[in-house]
Design a protein around this motif. Structure first.
Motif, short mmCIF file in Angstrom:
data_model
loop_
_atom_site.label_atom_id
_atom_site.label_comp_id
_atom_site.label_asym_id
_atom_site.label_seq_id
_atom_site.Cartn_x
_atom_site.Cartn_y
_atom_site.Cartn_z
N PHE A 1 10.72 0.23 66.89
CA PHE A 1 11.83 0.16 65.95
C PHE A 1 13.06 0.80 66.58
N VAL A 2 14.17 0.08 66.51
CA VAL A 2 15.40 0.57 67.11
C VAL A 2 16.55 0.45 66.12
N ASP A 3 17.58 1.24 66.36
CA ASP A 3 18.81 1.14 65.58
C ASP A 3 19.51 -0.17 65.92
N SER A 4 19.97 -0.89 64.91
CA SER A 4 20.54 -2.22 65.14
C SER A 4 21.83 -2.17 65.95
N ALA A 5 22.55 -1.06 65.91
CA ALA A 5 23.82 -0.97 66.63
C ALA A 5 23.65 -0.36 68.02
N THR A 6 22.94 0.77 68.11
CA THR A 6 22.83 1.48 69.38
C THR A 6 21.62 1.06 70.21
N LEU A 7 20.63 0.45 69.56
CA LEU A 7 19.36 0.06 70.17
C LEU A 7 18.53 1.27 70.61
N HIS A 8 18.83 2.45 70.07
CA HIS A 8 18.00 3.63 70.29
C HIS A 8 16.75 3.54 69.42
N PRO A 9 15.61 4.04 69.91
CA PRO A 9 14.40 4.07 69.09
C PRO A 9 14.59 4.88 67.82
N LEU A 10 13.97 4.44 66.74
CA LEU A 10 14.02 5.12 65.44
C LEU A 10 12.60 5.46 65.00
N PRO A 11 12.34 6.70 64.60
CA PRO A 11 10.98 7.12 64.22
C PRO A 11 10.64 6.75 62.77
N VAL A 12 10.53 5.45 62.50
CA VAL A 12 10.33 4.98 61.13
C VAL A 12 8.98 4.27 60.94
N SER A 13 8.05 4.45 61.87
CA SER A 13 6.80 3.72 61.79
C SER A 13 6.03 4.02 60.51
N THR A 14 5.96 5.27 60.11
CA THR A 14 5.21 5.63 58.90
C THR A 14 5.79 4.94 57.68
N GLN A 15 7.11 4.92 57.57
CA GLN A 15 7.76 4.26 56.42
C GLN A 15 7.52 2.75 56.44
#
Length: 378
Positions: free
Chosen positions: A12-26
């Motif tokens: 999962f990445v931020d749509s603008a920066t393409l940095h990984p986002l820690p949202v797997s649990t959600q």
């Protein structure tokens, strides 16, 4: 006809920066809640199964893994994988993120958030400074085998083709927002772990078990699951597990690799039954071939295992397909593989497509590619 299964890792990445986002649990919570309220599944069932039982956390809090049901046919796999990817895309969007099928993210930043579990904390403790570079995602393909003895025979014969599968699957050209010059930077990271690369040749299944058991407790290998060769016997299932591939942008790319992998295992088992010796490739040349494939993808030359010499990538891929033609025919996959190969040569690898998107429109174009291909069917 041999059964097969597919494990796909996504990030999962931020749509603008393409940095990984820690949202797997959600995301997993959303997938479970939507599955529990879903209407009864219409035919075919694999297109609308409850995917929640097949979804798992991965090493990082920004990752998720989908372990498929067992399949007999490619059309079953296609329906199931597309169904899951569509639901995954919806869940990610609801959390203002994008789920992407790449071997490594475009951007990385600092020490990643590790999933909270005793096992993953142990991995973090054992592998230490390698953890910040372990933002990598793979495609793992399982093929059913009649016994572990047969599985070792299959490993001994398919191992020389692992660099070709890697080249075809290469889908991780970027790291820290820059082009690495490699098509599969993920596999270069994986080589730094204590048991990466191609598996060795084994005399028999007893030799396999003896040598794998001796690795436990050495160099971070704290159990058999932490042996990360590009192919191995699965611990939980009666399968050969081929792990060399990068995660894929779209389902057709995954299907091509799954069909070829099943055909490789089937061909290897038949060759073993008929007493044919495995193709020999010197260990140092096989290891260098894997590194070479990670750099070149299919844009230049690859080692042809049948000759041990460099040859144009198209010719080496053709040699692989020719070597498994009978198995493709027997499984009914030959025609679809032909179409998927035509598509592959038309579009290129995931690395080729990512590079083209970035060069043509920057990170906005790359983000569009990653978002729109996740659940694309063509």
């Amino acid at each position: 006809m041999r059964t097969f299964g597919v494990e796909e890792e996504f990030m999962f990445v931020d749509s603008a920066t393409l940095h990984p986002l820690p949202v797997s649990t959600q995301v997993q919570s959303l997938l479970r809640s939507r599955s529990s309220t879903a209407a009864p599944a219409p035919t075919p069932p694999t297109a609308h199964v409850d995917h929640a039982p097949f979804v798992h956390s991965e090493f990082l809090a920004s990752q998720i893994e989908h372990s498929s049901p067992v399949f007999d046919r490619l059309d079953q796999a296609e329906a199931s994988l597309l169904g899951f990817r569509s639901r995954l895309a919806e869940a990610a969007t609801a959390l203002n993120s994008v789920a992407v099928g790449v071997g490594a993210p475009f951007q990385t930043d600092g020490w990643p958030e590790v999933t909270i579990s005793a096992r993953y904390r142990r991995v973090e403790e054992e592998f230490r400074g390698l953890i910040p570079d372990h933002l990598i995602n793979g495609l793992h393909l399982h093929v059913g085998i009649p016994s572990q003895e047969a599985g070792v025979e299959a490993l001994n014969r398919l191992r020389v083709w692992l660099p070709v599968l890697l080249a075809m699957s290469s889908n991780s050209p970027f790291w820290n927002g820059r082009d690495t010059g490699f098509s599969s930077w993920r596999s270069i990271h994986a080589r730094r772990w204590s048991t990466g690369g191609c598996p060795p040749y084994f005399a028999d299944v007893a030799d396999y078990h003896r040598r794998t058991q001796r690795l436990v407790g050495v160099a971070g290998t704290f159990d058999l699951h932490t042996i990360w060769w590009g192919a191995r016997l699965a611990e939980k299932y009666p399968t050969v597990e081929v792990r060399v591939c990068d995660a894929q942008l779209d389902t057709p790319s995954t299907l091509l690799l799954a069909a070829l992998t099943r055909a490789l295992v089937s061909t290897a088992l038949i060759a073993a039954e008929r007493g044919r010796c495995p193709v020999f490739l010197e260990p140092e040349l096989l290891d260098a071939s894997l590194w070479h494939a990670a750099r070149e993808g299919v844009q230049a030359r690859l080692i042809n295992p049948l000759s041990g010499e460099l040859a144009p990538a198209r010719a080496v891929v053709r040699a692989l397909v020719t070597s498994v033609t009978d198995a493709l025919e027997e499984s009914g996959d030959a025609e679809q593989v032909s179409h998927l190969l035509d598509r592959f040569w038309r579009l290129g690898t995931g690395a080729d497509r990512q590079r083209y998107a970035l060069s043509s429109g920057g990170t906005d174009s790359l983000g569009t590619l990653l978002r729109t291909t996740l659940n694309a069917c063509d």
